[in-house]
Motif scaffolding. Structure first.
Motif, mmCIF file in Angstrom:
data_model
loop_
_atom_site.group_PDB
_atom_site.id
_atom_site.type_symbol
_atom_site.label_atom_id
_atom_site.label_comp_id
_atom_site.label_asym_id
_atom_site.label_seq_id
_atom_site.Cartn_x
_atom_site.Cartn_y
_atom_site.Cartn_z
ATOM 1 N N VAL A 205 0.838 -1.202 0.000
ATOM 2 C CA VAL A 205 0.000 0.000 0.000
ATOM 3 C C VAL A 205 0.871 1.249 0.000
ATOM 4 N N ARG A 206 1.908 1.229 0.823
ATOM 5 C CA ARG A 206 2.750 2.409 0.999
ATOM 6 C C ARG A 206 3.449 2.807 -0.298
ATOM 7 N N ASN A 207 3.849 1.812 -1.120
ATOM 8 C CA ASN A 207 4.649 2.096 -2.314
ATOM 9 C C ASN A 207 3.860 1.997 -3.616
ATOM 10 N N ILE A 208 2.538 1.926 -3.527
ATOM 11 C CA ILE A 208 1.745 1.658 -4.739
ATOM 12 C C ILE A 208 1.852 2.782 -5.779
ATOM 13 N N VAL A 209 1.958 4.024 -5.331
ATOM 14 C CA VAL A 209 2.046 5.128 -6.295
ATOM 15 C C VAL A 209 3.349 5.043 -7.069
ATOM 16 N N GLN A 210 4.458 4.792 -6.330
ATOM 17 C CA GLN A 210 5.736 4.666 -7.032
ATOM 18 C C GLN A 210 5.746 3.457 -7.953
ATOM 19 N N GLN A 211 5.173 2.342 -7.488
ATOM 20 C CA GLN A 211 5.187 1.119 -8.297
ATOM 21 C C GLN A 211 4.391 1.272 -9.588
#
Length: 975
Positions: A205-211
């Motif tokens: 969830v924390r890294n979903i935007v970057q991913q």
């Protein structure tokens, strides 16, 4: 069908030969036009209002024949609001929120982002109670993530065709009526979302935007001298592509990645060479995100105009974008040397501003995302409400259809039985019949009150708005709808018909009687056989008689003024009666105020007994004055007293004018700022006293004499003077008048002086030249003076519906335009001829000007303040010149509201208005006019931002001149 005027004549033709006492039932029915034949459908195209038997064209055509049941309701099929199978759910456009809806749909279709948002913790547990959600509470998301969760869940499993995103838009603080830059919104929201999710514990969830959205490129600079290559790595969430001069998307990408030469003043400092060298610089794509956002830069800044301009260039792009040739790999491949392939499904657009591409993988994509249980329960709850709404709408449609079918059967049955024929009949208003046949409004009870005469029967003049129907149909109508009164054959009013007969006979012989009276007026009246008649009445008696007969002939005021619930208000009725009472009737022009014969013989004439007899036939209630009648004794006494008073007033005015010639003519007046050498004492009176006295002297027969000076108006309740010496030389100089000592002696003889006010000049000190001081008697009261100034300022800040003026300025010059005529306050009268209107019952606080009285009324502090306000208003009055716009404003309205008024007056949009007052710029739209220093009679200067010239020669450019505040003040900048 004959015209209405011909019907009117035909209905009353018998009245020319029948005396009023000979009127029969047959005559009455003829007057009510019962003899007219009913009209036939197909032959008569529209309703004949003059024929009470015509029942064609009253709205029956929509009921006769077959009718589509959908015409019985205005409710759309609720199933049209239902989501179709295997289709997506839409979003409601709240005004100008299409850019928000677009991105919401794009983000919803990103399955990985949707799955990550579903995994975010939610406060929905606060709404959970037992096995489910509390029914009495509506779920309100508290965070941006919760709003997206709820919206995505509805977009995924809602039964609705579209859903409302207003909660999400409101949480961001967006203005639904303002179109915003979609690219800027995307950047700001992605930044906000990334910052919000960075606090989550779950890495997925924390890294979903970057991913999903973050890629990487490098700024690569190569020295031409030594070949040294330097890299600056950078992350990106979208690529901003210049489209100017390009036709294809691949060309825009190629320009974004092309090499740039660094030469001349722009040379690169090479750390290896330790000097500036020529070099090349370019961007290398190192990795692409799963979702690639390509921003097409349609809005560019124009340095010449200082505004953005939109490029409407057509750009071609394919559904599948080959990015392999643009990405740098670690072992160089052939793909980097070949040109990109154009996939199938090529499109072309001049409006697209963002393109979103998903990365293709060899793995089978996951096409399903499970909605969490708590969100699904919320969706199920919303779906239940939607189903209940659908059932309710369907039931309402069914009820409307059932009512419509029943009404259809009723109309088909009753319309055929409406014509009365020879059977018993009744009258019903045409308006009610039309409403009965109107499918859009519910049928109200029958109301025939507006058709009644003063005898509570059917008025003959109302027959044109009535219809004669059969007693059978009337019974059904009254049993189903109620109302009344019922107008049967007994409701035909014989009294009205007889009166009409009398009036028509008089009208027919009016011309003949006019000639007879004129001949009788030529004869000389002898003895005491004559009668007094007003000359004005004699000149217009035929017109008066005709108007009176017309009123009696078609008197519509005999009814109670009510039709289907519409009644005249008491105020309207009183106003009409007042206007009628103010109109003079025949021979009332020689009535005095006491109801007797007036004393002026110039207004009346003696006529013979025969002439008076003829006139009395038309005016039986006119006041009668035989020639031997004496004039009003009270008027004779008042006339003598009036003549004596006028003579007395003229004598007083002449004496005072002779005694105070310079004060009357305003000549050789002393001045405090330039003290006259010939005297050390000057006396003071109020300017109001001087103006009132001058009015009386100019027109002594129209004004009452001034008996008292009334100087207490210039003093406070403690007896102290309210003005400083300095203020009396400046702003307060308009409130006072300076009097020479010789004039003061005469004023004391001619008027009652309540208080003596004077200014004394004295020399102080032994030094030569000595210091000059000016001392007032009585002395200044500092406390009351300060209170007066505060009160004046408060009055200027607490006004309502006051007038201000606006000048439009171009190049610092005032532009005079024709002002609205209704706002023109200029007048041809001089100020001295205008009388200040006082409220009823209010007396002047300073002067008692009743005849023979010299007693002055008691002066209070409130009287003084009222007087000060009056004088302030007079001294501040701005004389409006041609071309100014006058606006009515209040102190508590905001500058923004004033700008809207100015927009309507000058056709200048609020954001193009630059306002100033006394050199001060008015810019705070939320501030009130009172706090900004705008007072009554102020003049505000308006300078409008002129529109920038359009680029007519540039086909691909459109000017954008709106002020650009972007997302200032919204939740997108709160993080």
């Amino acid at each position: 069908m004959a015209p209405r005027l011909q019907l009117e004549k035909a209905a009353w033709r018998w009245a020319e030969t029948v005396r009023p006492e000979e009127v029969s039932q047959e005559h009455i029915e003829t007057a009510y036009r019962i003899w007219l034949e009913p009209c036939i459908r197909g032959v008569c195209r529209r309703n004949c209002k003059g024929n009470p038997n015509c029942l064609v064209g009253i709205g029956e055509h929509i009921w006769l024949g077959e009718i589509d049941e959908n015409s019985f309701h205005n409710i759309d099929d609720p199933n049209c609001e239902r989501r179709k199978k295997n289709s997506f759910v839409g979003l409601t456009n709240l005004g100008a929120t299409c850019y928000v809806n677009t991105f919401l749909q794009v983000w919803f279709l990103n399955l990985e982002l949707r799955q990550a948002l579903y995994l975010c913790p939610s406060t929905c547990s606060d709404y959970m109670m037992g096995d489910g959600i509390q029914e009495e509470k509506d779920y309100e998301p508290q965070t941006i993530c919760e709003h997206l969760q709820y919206l995505f869940a509805l977009l995924q499993n809602s039964n609705r065709r579209y859903i409302d995103p207003s909660g999400f838009v409101k949480a961001l603080g967006l203005d639904t009526g303002q179109q915003q830059d979609a690219q800027e919104f995307s950047k700001l929201f992605m930044s906000l979302l990334e910052d919000t999710l960075s606090k989550q514990k779950n890495p997925d969830v924390r890294n979903i935007v970057q991913q999903q959205f973050c890629g990487e490129y490098a700024y690569v600079t190569v020295c031409n001298q030594c070949g040294r290559e330097s890299k600056l790595l950078s992350k990106f969430y979208e690529l901003e592509l210049n489209i100017q001069g390009h036709k294809q998307l691949t060309d825009c990408i190629s320009e974004f990645l092309k090499e740039e030469k660094l030469e001349g003043d722009n040379r690169y400092f090479c750390e290896n060479c330790q000097s500036k060298q020529n070099a090349t610089r370019k961007i290398r794509l190192l990795s692409l995100p799963c979702t690639l956002n390509l921003q097409l830069m349609r809005f560019v800044f124009d340095r010449q105009t200082g505004h953005k301009k939109k490029l409407n260039t057509y750009i071609g792009f394919s559904e599948i974008l080959d990015m392999e040739p643009y990405v740098e790999h670690k072992e160089p491949s052939k793909s980097q040397t070949r040109k990109p392939k154009c996939g199938k499904g090529t499109h072309c657009s001049r409006n697209a501003y963002m393109l979103v591409y998903r990365l293709q993988t060899q793995e089978k994509p996951n096409t399903t995302v499970q909605v969490p249980a708590f969100l699904q329960e919320l969706v199920d709850r919303d779906n239940s409400k939607f189903e209940e709404w659908c059932i309710e709408m369907a039931e309402m449609r069914k009820q409307s259809v059932d009512k419509g079918k029943a009404k259809h059967e009723e109309v088909k049955e009753l319309y055929q039985r409406l014509p009365a024929g020879a059977e018993p009949y009744e009258f019903v208003s045409l308006e009610w019949l039309q409403k009965w046949l109107d499918e859009s409004t519910p049928t109200k009870p029958i109301d025939n009150h507006a058709c009644l005469c003063s005898h509570d029967k059917l008025h003959p003049d109302k027959i044109s708005i009535m219809k004669r129907i059969s007693e059978y149909a009337a019974d059904i109508f009254y049993s189903r709808y109620g109302g009344g009164p019922r107008l049967t054959v007994k409701a035909l009013c014989k009294e009205c018909v007889v009166e009409r007969c009398r009036v028509l006979r008089l009208k027919s012989q009016l011309n003949e009687d006019y000639k007879t009276v004129n001949n009788l007026l030529k004869a000389t009246v002898k003895g005491n056989d004559g009668f007094w008649v007003g000359k004005s009445s004699l000149r217009s008696w035929r017109q008066l008689a005709l108007e009176q007969l017309d009123e009696q002939d078609g008197d519509v005021d005999q009814s109670n003024g009510k039709m289907n619930g519409n009644t005249l208000s008491k105020d309207e009725s009183k106003e009409e009666r007042k206007e009628e009472e103010e109109e003079l009737n025949f021979n009332e022009d020689i009535l005095c105020p006491h109801g007797e014969l007036c004393i002026s013989e110039n207004e009346r004439r003696l006529v013979s007994k025969e002439a008076w007899s003829k006139l009395q036939q038309y005016f039986p209630k006119a006041p009668e004055f035989p020639s031997y009648r004496e004039c009003c004794s009270q008027c004779k006494i008042l006339e003598r007293e009036g003549e004596e008073n006028e003579a007395l007033h003229k004598m007083i005015a002449n004496e005072q004018k002779t005694s105070l010639p310079n004060l009357f003519q305003d000549k050789n007046r002393p001045c405090l700022s330039n003290w006259p050498e010939e005297t050390d004492v000057l006396y003071i009176v109020s300017q109001f006293f001087v103006e009132e006295w001058r009015k009386f002297v100019r027109k002594p027969t129209r004004c009452s004499p001034v008996s008292s000076v009334g100087n207490s108006a210039l003093l406070c309740p403690h007896g102290g003077l309210m003005f400083t010496f300095a203020s009396m030389t400046k702003e307060d100089s308009k409130l006072i008048a300076l009097i020479w000592p010789s004039e003061w002696q005469m004023i004391q003889k001619l008027f009652v002086v309540d208080h003596v006010i004077k200014i004394v000049r004295t020399e102080v000190g032994d030094v030569n030249p000595s210091e000059t001081q000016y001392i007032s008697e009585p002395k200044l009261c500092p406390e009351c003076r300060e209170g007066l100034l505060c009160q004046q300022q408060r009055d200027l800040r607490e006004y309502t519906q006051a007038t201000i003026y606006v000048h439009k300025v171009v190049d610092n010059k005032k532009v005079m335009k024709d002002s609205a005529p209704e706002l023109n306050v200029s007048s041809s009268e001089t100020e001295e001829d205008k009388e200040e209107a006082k409220p009823d019952g209010e007396k002047d606080p300073d002067f008692n000007q009743s005849n023979g009285g010299t007693k002055r009324q008691k002066i209070t502090h409130q009287n003084y303040i009222a007087y000060q306000k009056q004088v302030i208003r007079r001294s501040m009055r701005h004389r409006k010149v041609r071309g100014e716009k006058a606006l009515l404003v209040s102190a508590n309205q905001t500058l923004k509201e004033l700008k809207i008024q100015i927009m309507h007056a000058f056709s200048v949009a609020p954001f193009d208005q630059n306002l100033s007052i006394d050199g001060k710029i008015l810019s705070d739209d939320c501030a009130t006019l009172g706090t900004l220093g705008v007072i009554p009679e102020s003049v505000i200067l308006l300078k409008a931002d002129e529109p920038i010239a359009d680029y007519a020669a540039m086909d691909d450019v459109m000017q954008v001149c709106m002020p650009e505040e972007g997302f200032k003040g919204t939740g997108l900048l709160g993080h």
